[in-house]
Design a protein around this motif. Structure first.
Motif, PDB file in Angstrom:
ATOM      1  N   VAL A   1      28.995  34.830  44.858  1.00 43.99           N
ATOM      2  CA  VAL A   1      29.662  34.480  43.600  1.00 43.99           C
ATOM      3  C   VAL A   1      31.141  34.359  43.939  1.00 43.99           C
ATOM      4  O   VAL A   1      31.779  35.338  44.324  1.00 43.99           O
ATOM      5  N   HIS A   2      31.659  33.137  43.829  1.00 45.54           N
ATOM      6  CA  HIS A   2      33.038  32.833  44.226  1.00 45.54           C
ATOM      7  C   HIS A   2      33.811  32.403  42.986  1.00 45.54           C
ATOM      8  O   HIS A   2      33.472  31.411  42.357  1.00 45.54           O
ATOM      9  N   VAL A   3      34.859  33.137  42.635  1.00 45.92           N
ATOM     10  CA  VAL A   3      35.616  32.864  41.418  1.00 45.92           C
ATOM     11  C   VAL A   3      36.726  31.865  41.696  1.00 45.92           C
ATOM     12  O   VAL A   3      37.662  32.158  42.444  1.00 45.92           O
ATOM     13  N   GLY A   4      36.613  30.676  41.116  1.00 52.18           N
ATOM     14  CA  GLY A   4      37.662  29.670  41.215  1.00 52.18           C
ATOM     15  C   GLY A   4      37.810  29.069  42.601  1.00 52.18           C
ATOM     16  O   GLY A   4      37.087  29.403  43.542  1.00 52.18           O
ATOM     17  N   ILE A   5      38.770  28.163  42.707  1.00 50.39           N
ATOM     18  CA  ILE A   5      39.069  27.452  43.947  1.00 50.39           C
ATOM     19  C   ILE A   5      40.470  27.853  44.410  1.00 50.39           C
ATOM     20  O   ILE A   5      41.415  27.859  43.621  1.00 50.39           O
ATOM     21  N   ASP A   6      40.581  28.220  45.667  1.00 52.65           N
ATOM     22  CA  ASP A   6      41.844  28.670  46.278  1.00 52.65           C
ATOM     23  C   ASP A   6      42.382  29.949  45.639  1.00 52.65           C
ATOM     24  O   ASP A   6      43.585  30.225  45.696  1.00 52.65           O
ATOM     25  N   THR A   7      41.502  30.758  45.047  1.00 54.66           N
ATOM     26  CA  THR A   7      41.926  32.012  44.429  1.00 54.66           C
ATOM     27  C   THR A   7      42.218  33.098  45.460  1.00 54.66           C
ATOM     28  O   THR A   7      42.877  34.082  45.140  1.00 54.66           O
ATOM     29  N   VAL A   8      41.765  32.900  46.686  1.00 54.75           N
ATOM     30  CA  VAL A   8      42.053  33.869  47.751  1.00 54.75           C
ATOM     31  C   VAL A   8      43.563  34.060  47.907  1.00 54.75           C
ATOM     32  O   VAL A   8      44.029  35.162  48.195  1.00 54.75           O
ATOM     33  N   LYS A   9      44.327  32.993  47.673  1.00 51.22           N
ATOM     34  CA  LYS A   9      45.779  33.072  47.862  1.00 51.22           C
ATOM     35  C   LYS A   9      46.466  33.992  46.845  1.00 51.22           C
ATOM     36  O   LYS A   9      47.607  34.388  47.043  1.00 51.22           O
ATOM     37  N   LEU A  10      45.765  34.390  45.789  1.00 51.29           N
ATOM     38  CA  LEU A  10      46.349  35.275  44.778  1.00 51.29           C
ATOM     39  C   LEU A  10      46.333  36.741  45.206  1.00 51.29           C
ATOM     40  O   LEU A  10      46.937  37.588  44.549  1.00 51.29           O
ATOM     41  N   LYS A  11      45.636  37.033  46.303  1.00 52.24           N
ATOM     42  CA  LYS A  11      45.601  38.380  46.892  1.00 52.24           C
ATOM     43  C   LYS A  11      45.198  39.463  45.897  1.00 52.24           C
ATOM     44  O   LYS A  11      45.722  40.570  45.923  1.00 52.24           O
ATOM     45  N   GLY A  12      44.259  39.114  45.003  1.00 49.78           N
ATOM     46  CA  GLY A  12      43.732  40.096  44.061  1.00 49.78           C
ATOM     47  C   GLY A  12      44.458  40.182  42.735  1.00 49.78           C
ATOM     48  O   GLY A  12      43.976  40.838  41.809  1.00 49.78           O
ATOM     49  N   ASP A  13      45.622  39.523  42.618  1.00 47.32           N
ATOM     50  CA  ASP A  13      46.375  39.561  41.371  1.00 47.32           C
ATOM     51  C   ASP A  13      45.576  38.879  40.256  1.00 47.32           C
ATOM     52  O   ASP A  13      45.196  37.720  40.381  1.00 47.32           O
ATOM     53  N   GLY A  14      45.297  39.599  39.189  1.00 41.74           N
ATOM     54  CA  GLY A  14      44.529  39.063  38.074  1.00 41.74           C
ATOM     55  C   GLY A  14      43.045  39.381  38.150  1.00 41.74           C
ATOM     56  O   GLY A  14      42.280  38.982  37.269  1.00 41.74           O
ATOM     57  N   PHE A  15      42.614  40.091  39.187  1.00 44.90           N
ATOM     58  CA  PHE A  15      41.209  40.436  39.386  1.00 44.90           C
ATOM     59  C   PHE A  15      41.032  41.957  39.345  1.00 44.90           C
ATOM     60  O   PHE A  15      41.863  42.692  39.879  1.00 44.90           O
ATOM     61  N   THR A  16      39.911  42.398  38.781  1.00 44.97           N
ATOM     62  CA  THR A  16      39.525  43.802  38.813  1.00 44.97           C
ATOM     63  C   THR A  16      38.073  43.882  39.242  1.00 44.97           C
ATOM     64  O   THR A  16      37.211  43.248  38.612  1.00 44.97           O
ATOM     65  N   ALA A  17      37.805  44.620  40.309  1.00 43.74           N
ATOM     66  CA  ALA A  17      36.421  44.806  40.774  1.00 43.74           C
ATOM     67  C   ALA A  17      35.805  45.998  40.058  1.00 43.74           C
ATOM     68  O   ALA A  17      36.460  47.021  39.863  1.00 43.74           O
ATOM     69  N   HIS A  18      34.536  45.844  39.684  1.00 45.42           N
ATOM     70  CA  HIS A  18      33.793  46.920  39.025  1.00 45.42           C
ATOM     71  C   HIS A  18      32.649  47.427  39.902  1.00 45.42           C
ATOM     72  O   HIS A  18      31.876  48.273  39.462  1.00 45.42           O
ATOM     73  N   VAL A  19      32.541  46.886  41.119  1.00 42.36           N
ATOM     74  CA  VAL A  19      31.503  47.298  42.063  1.00 42.36           C
ATOM     75  C   VAL A  19      32.126  47.467  43.439  1.00 42.36           C
ATOM     76  O   VAL A  19      33.222  46.978  43.700  1.00 42.36           O
TER      77      VAL A  19
END
Length: 157
Positions: A82-100
């Motif tokens: 499950v890959h969220v968005g395109i080129d989101t790796v460059k955000l370095k986790g900003d705007g993401f929260t992992a629950h697992v």
């Protein structure tokens, strides 16, 4: 080459839509790696919600350090990315929260990631989010158009 450890049981796996939104053909993803099925066959979703859930019952094999992707392995051995968005790796986790975390057991519908779409959308080319079977050569993949809760069916053999 597989990114997951092998452990197969004969079974059919239905892959659910992991986020609310419009289902998109994988060939229409605005990234040549996904559109060309180089990561494997699948589908994508144009999300309208930031809650990404597990599309299968299985084990969390990895959560990307940048939180933009989660790898899962089903009981039948199918490996789902499950890959969220395109080129989101460059955000370095900003705007993401992992629950697992790696090693967690999940059921279809369990929350994997929360994503702040309003924050992320202006900083990436697209929020279209691919869901792919990364070890597809070992399975028969078919679309599940009659079942509104799942998009693909993965069967051993």
């Amino acid at each position: 080459m597989s990114i997951f450890r092998k452990c197969h049981k004969a079974a059919t796996l239905n892959i659910a839509v992991p986020v609310s939104g419009e289902i998109i053909d994988i060939a229409d993803v605005p990234d040549p790696v996904f559109a060309g099925k180089h990561m494997g066959p699948g589908f994508a979703v144009a999300p309208v919600s930031g809650d990404f859930t597990s599309p299968i019952d299985g084990i969390v094999m990895f959560v990307a350090p940048t939180l933009h992707a989660v790898g899962l392995r089903a009981d039948n051995g199918a490996e789902i990315l499950v890959h969220v968005g395109i080129d989101t790796v460059k955000l370095k986790g900003d705007g993401f929260t992992a629950h697992v975390n790696e090693g967690d057991t999940v059921r279809t519908g369990d929350l994997l990631l929360s994503v702040d779409l309003d924050s992320i959308r202006p900083r990436v080319p697209s929020m279209i989010s691919p869901v792919v079977v990364t070890d597809a050569a070992e399975f028969t993949i078919s679309e599940r158009s009659k079942d509104p809760t799942s998009v693909l069916s993965v069967t051993t053999g």
